[in-house]
Enzyme design. Structure first.
Site, short mmCIF file in Angstrom:
data_model
loop_
_atom_site.label_atom_id
_atom_site.label_comp_id
_atom_site.label_asym_id
_atom_site.label_seq_id
_atom_site.Cartn_x
_atom_site.Cartn_y
_atom_site.Cartn_z
N HIS A 1 -64.81 -104.99 44.26
CA HIS A 1 -65.21 -106.32 44.72
C HIS A 1 -66.30 -106.22 45.77
CE1 HIS A 1 -62.38 -105.11 47.87
NE2 HIS A 1 -62.93 -106.02 48.66
N ALA B 272 -78.02 -78.67 59.66
CA ALA B 272 -78.05 -79.04 58.25
C ALA B 272 -76.77 -78.64 57.55
CB ALA B 272 -79.24 -78.38 57.56
N GLY C 47 -64.14 -99.38 54.78
CA GLY C 47 -63.60 -100.67 55.19
C GLY C 47 -62.94 -101.48 54.09
N ALA C 48 -62.88 -100.94 52.87
CA ALA C 48 -62.25 -101.71 51.80
C ALA C 48 -60.75 -101.74 52.00
CB ALA C 48 -62.60 -101.09 50.44
N HIS D 190 -89.32 -108.70 52.96
CA HIS D 190 -89.24 -108.17 51.60
C HIS D 190 -87.77 -107.81 51.36
CE1 HIS D 190 -91.78 -105.70 48.59
NE2 HIS D 190 -90.53 -105.46 48.24
N CYS E 72 -51.78 -105.75 42.26
CA CYS E 72 -53.14 -106.05 42.67
C CYS E 72 -53.46 -107.51 42.35
CB CYS E 72 -54.12 -105.12 41.95
SG CYS E 72 -55.83 -105.59 42.24
N HIS F 189 -59.49 -102.55 37.08
CA HIS F 189 -59.11 -102.10 38.41
C HIS F 189 -59.84 -100.82 38.86
CE1 HIS F 189 -56.18 -102.12 41.77
NE2 HIS F 189 -56.28 -100.81 41.70
ZN LIG Z 1 -56.84 -104.47 40.58
ZN LIG Z 2 -93.54 -106.87 50.63
#
Ligand SMILES: [Zn+2]
Ligand SMILES: [Zn+2]
Ligand SMILES: [Zn+2]
Length: 332
Positions: free
Chosen positions: A165, A21, A158-159, A292, A40, A112
């Site tokens: 976005h 833990a 992974g951005a 669901h 950007c 941004h």
């Molecule tokens: Zn930006």
């Molecule tokens: Zn359900």
């Protein structure tokens, strides 16, 4: 003593290694770099630097100019393309088809530096509406079977661009993880004639130990057998198989609960990188009574290592009960 727990939907086992833990501050993380002043392509005024927009919510201006609040553009480096035929063929053991699909970027705000935790509930709701609109449009393409909406927050998740976005990938096949969930849900439905997710919601609300927060329409909970520390699912209380078919009030409630859940995660864990995904029933699937839709938030606090890749068993050092206690204690 470590405990093995089985996910009631997929049947996947995880190892909750509570003797390892760790406090929230013990997780080693890639430091989040300060916002850079680099160019950007998603900022106001740079609309010409992205492929032409597919749709936008705007209060001002013209297409491909400033004045928008949410903007959807094709991914400049798409994983799959929309032109051509599937042309599915086999070569003995091997199946292949053309990479038909769509890959879009949902630019969530012109600002941004805003994350979901910082955006207003209305701004998040607008992003959810944009997801819905794009799914409904792409669904008309009979070659497509599934659309995954996801968000990579932070470089470690992974951005590749820091501007807020999400992405949407439409696929000509149903992805494995979704199929596993559907098959598990079908097993449960065949045995009990009830939706497994509805049953989980009912039991978790009665038990409370894993409920992070709830409102009138949505419940945020730590799953019983989470793969990752602080993994959190958001599920609508009302049974519904598809995200894009949800009534408007569920988007409102989801926006509210997403914001507060992500605020809790940010404050407890110092704004960790995370992935957010929406799971919804495939277009072709008739079994709408057994699946669901839901949102999964997967904080990237620990690395997936060889054991996980080799076995499909995840080792999670934080029990969902402890994770829930930590998140619930956060003042928001
Ligand atoms: Zn930006
Ligand atoms: Zn359900
Ligand atoms: Zn799922």
């Amino acid at each position: 003593m470590p405990e093995l727990r089985k996910d009631p939907v997929t049947g996947r086992w995880v190892i909750i290694a509570t003797d390892r833990a760790r406090r929230p501050s013990d997780f080693s993380r890639e430091p989040v770099p300060p916002p850079s002043s680099r160019f950007c392509p998603f900022d106001y005024g740079n609309e010409q630097k992205t492929p032409p927009e597919i749709m936008a919510y705007r209060h001002d201006g013209n297409a491909n100019g400033p004045g928008w609040s949410v903007r959807v553009v094709p991914n400049k480096f798409p994983v799959l393309g929309i032109e051509g035929d599937l042309n599915r063929q086999g070569d003995g053991m091997f199946d292949r088809m053309n990479g038909i699909g769509a890959h879009e970027v949902i630019i969530e705000t012109p600002d941004h530096d805003k994350t979901f935790a910082v955006m207003s509930e209305l701004e998040i709701e607008r992003v959810l509406s944009a997801f819905r609109e794009r799914i409904l449009d792409l669904k008309r393409d009979v070659r497509l079977r599934y659309i995954l909406v996801f968000k990579n927050q932070g470089a470690a998740a992974g951005a590749t661009l820091e501007h807020p976005h999400s992405q949407l990938i439409a696929l000509p096949v149903v992805p494995d993880f979704v199929r596993e969930e559907i098959e598990g849900a079908r097993r449960h439905f065949d045995a009990k004639e009830r939706c497994v997710f509805c049953d989980i919601i009912r039991q978790e609300l009665a038990d409370e130990r894993r409920v992070v927060q709830e409102n009138a329409d949505i419940v945020a909970l730590a799953p019983y057998a989470p793969r990752l520390p602080f993994e959190t699912w958001l599920l609508p209380r009302r049974h519904g198989a598809r995200f894009e078919e949800a009534p408007r009030y569920e988007y409102e409630s989801l926006a509210r609960l997403l914001k507060s859940t992500l605020m809790r995660i940010d404050r407890a864990l110092e704004s960790p990188p995370y992935n957010l995904i929406i799971h919804s029933a495939p277009f072709t699937d008739a079994g709408t009574e057994l699946y669901h839709w839901h949102v999964e938030i997967l904080p990237k606090l620990a690395r997936t290592a060889g054991f996980e890749w080799g076995t499909g068993f995840y080792i999670n050092p934080t029990s969902p009960e402890e994770g829930t206690r930590v998140l619930r204690a956060v003042k928001i």
